[in-house]
Structure formats: C-alpha cells, structure tokens
Motif scaffolding. Sequence first.
Motif, PDB file in Angstrom:
ATOM      1  N   LYS A   1      25.573  45.264  51.013  1.00 58.69           N
ATOM      2  CA  LYS A   1      27.002  46.245  50.754  1.00 58.69           C
ATOM      3  C   LYS A   1      27.792  45.272  50.256  1.00 58.69           C
ATOM      4  O   LYS A   1      28.393  44.533  50.704  1.00 58.69           O
ATOM      5  CB  LYS A   1      27.337  47.008  52.128  1.00 58.69           C
ATOM      6  N   THR A   2      28.169  45.529  48.735  1.00 56.21           N
ATOM      7  CA  THR A   2      29.308  45.108  48.234  1.00 56.21           C
ATOM      8  C   THR A   2      30.651  45.682  48.471  1.00 56.21           C
ATOM      9  O   THR A   2      31.600  44.941  48.151  1.00 56.21           O
ATOM     10  CB  THR A   2      28.960  45.288  46.643  1.00 56.21           C
ATOM     11  N   CYS A   3      30.487  46.566  48.804  1.00 54.40           N
ATOM     12  CA  CYS A   3      31.884  47.253  49.516  1.00 54.40           C
ATOM     13  C   CYS A   3      32.661  47.921  48.023  1.00 54.40           C
ATOM     14  O   CYS A   3      33.782  48.371  48.103  1.00 54.40           O
ATOM     15  CB  CYS A   3      32.727  46.789  50.328  1.00 54.40           C
ATOM     16  N   ILE A   4      31.937  47.936  47.003  1.00 52.39           N
ATOM     17  CA  ILE A   4      32.267  48.493  45.768  1.00 52.39           C
ATOM     18  C   ILE A   4      31.445  49.594  45.254  1.00 52.39           C
ATOM     19  O   ILE A   4      30.149  49.199  44.873  1.00 52.39           O
ATOM     20  CB  ILE A   4      32.532  47.540  44.493  1.00 52.39           C
TER      21      ILE A   4
ATOM     22  N   ASP B   1      39.049  44.032  43.182  1.00 54.19           N
ATOM     23  CA  ASP B   1      39.903  45.146  43.982  1.00 54.19           C
ATOM     24  C   ASP B   1      40.551  45.987  43.020  1.00 54.19           C
ATOM     25  O   ASP B   1      40.790  47.143  43.350  1.00 54.19           O
ATOM     26  CB  ASP B   1      40.825  44.354  44.861  1.00 54.19           C
ATOM     27  N   ALA B   2      41.074  45.607  41.888  1.00 48.38           N
ATOM     28  CA  ALA B   2      41.805  46.653  40.986  1.00 48.38           C
ATOM     29  C   ALA B   2      40.748  47.504  40.205  1.00 48.38           C
ATOM     30  O   ALA B   2      41.230  48.562  39.810  1.00 48.38           O
ATOM     31  CB  ALA B   2      42.318  45.588  39.799  1.00 48.38           C
ATOM     32  N   LEU B   3      39.480  47.218  40.243  1.00 48.17           N
ATOM     33  CA  LEU B   3      38.606  48.286  39.786  1.00 48.17           C
ATOM     34  C   LEU B   3      37.917  49.199  40.821  1.00 48.17           C
ATOM     35  O   LEU B   3      37.257  49.983  40.417  1.00 48.17           O
ATOM     36  CB  LEU B   3      37.471  47.408  39.050  1.00 48.17           C
ATOM     37  N   LYS B   4      38.547  49.120  41.936  1.00 45.62           N
ATOM     38  CA  LYS B   4      37.693  50.035  43.027  1.00 45.62           C
ATOM     39  C   LYS B   4      38.158  51.476  42.815  1.00 45.62           C
ATOM     40  O   LYS B   4      39.265  51.846  42.218  1.00 45.62           O
ATOM     41  CB  LYS B   4      38.455  49.629  44.464  1.00 45.62           C
TER      42      LYS B   4
ATOM     43  N   TRP C   1      29.862  36.405  46.058  1.00 45.17           N
ATOM     44  CA  TRP C   1      30.385  37.666  46.464  1.00 45.17           C
ATOM     45  C   TRP C   1      31.517  37.403  47.490  1.00 45.17           C
ATOM     46  O   TRP C   1      32.597  37.928  47.407  1.00 45.17           O
ATOM     47  CB  TRP C   1      29.469  38.881  46.726  1.00 45.17           C
ATOM     48  N   SER C   2      31.355  36.534  48.413  1.00 43.74           N
ATOM     49  CA  SER C   2      32.269  36.200  49.382  1.00 43.74           C
ATOM     50  C   SER C   2      33.512  36.078  48.672  1.00 43.74           C
ATOM     51  O   SER C   2      34.508  36.262  49.296  1.00 43.74           O
ATOM     52  CB  SER C   2      31.929  35.300  50.508  1.00 43.74           C
TER      53      SER C   2
END
Length: 162
Positions: free
Chosen positions: A48-51, A159-162, A151-152
């Motif tokens: 899971k990238t969470c994006i 974040d700005a592209l979420k 990725w960490s």
Amino acid sequence: MLVADLYIRMYSKEQSSQIKQTFWTTFGQYIAPQPSAEGLRINWINYKTCIKYVNFRMQVENRSASIGIEISHPDTGIQELFFEQFQELKLVLHDALQEEWTWNLHSTGEYGKTISRIYKELSGVSIFNRDDWPKLISFFKPRIVALDEFWSDAKYSFDALK
C-alpha cells in the motif's frame, strides 16, 4: 514451442489459477519476516503506497516477470504530474534500487487503460515452472524491499498530489 508455453497448455484455468496462488502464497511466506523500512510488519504482495492510483506491482506473465511502480490515474495530465514527480526523485530511486529501470510514460496497460510505469523485467521465467520460483523470488524480494526503502522517504513528495 517454448517450455513456458508447454507449461501453460498443460493446465486448466483452475489449475493455472491455483499455481499462481500457490506461488504468491509461497513468496508471501518467504518475505513475511522482512520488516518494512520503518520497522513495521507489512503485506509485501499487496503493498500500500497510500496514494490513490500509485501502486507497486509484481507481475508474472507467460515468459517474464516484472516489478514496478504503476501510475494509473484516469486523467493523463495528472498521471504525467505523478510521473514527473518520480523523475525528480530518479537519483534517490536509483540509489535505493542500485540499478536502472525502464521509464514508460503513457502506455496501454491491462484492460486497455492508459498507465505510466517505472519497472524492471526478468525474461525467460515462468510461474508454471517450479524450478523458476527461486529465480522469481530472488528477483522480487530485493526490489520490493528497495522500493519500500525509497518510498519511506519519497512518499512525502507526493502529498500535494493526493
């Protein structure tokens, strides 16, 4: 006729599905003890990238395997923004992976969707040949661990592209 084709023709759809499931279960058991870069327990197979629309994919096709970052946003302009952000981090990604990967903006993926991929491929292997499983595991494990390491730190750049 290639050996991989022979293996495919030997199995029914159900048997083929079972072999694939068995491989991924085996891989999952093998890599399960490996903690994430943040020291956490992780589901490596369904990373899971969470994006949304950014995924790490491990795939095994008829005669090859690949691992990569897949960007699948339906808006190709936004997809390109994600791709450009990865390009900004190319040196960091390369440092984590310790090898060059293929960069492909806007190609046709599964189901005819436009996707962008950053990936590494291994040819001449088949999931239907159990003798190839050690090669597949040796191919996937260090690369998914390296992607996690990358990725960490890199995830915050998105974040700005979420």
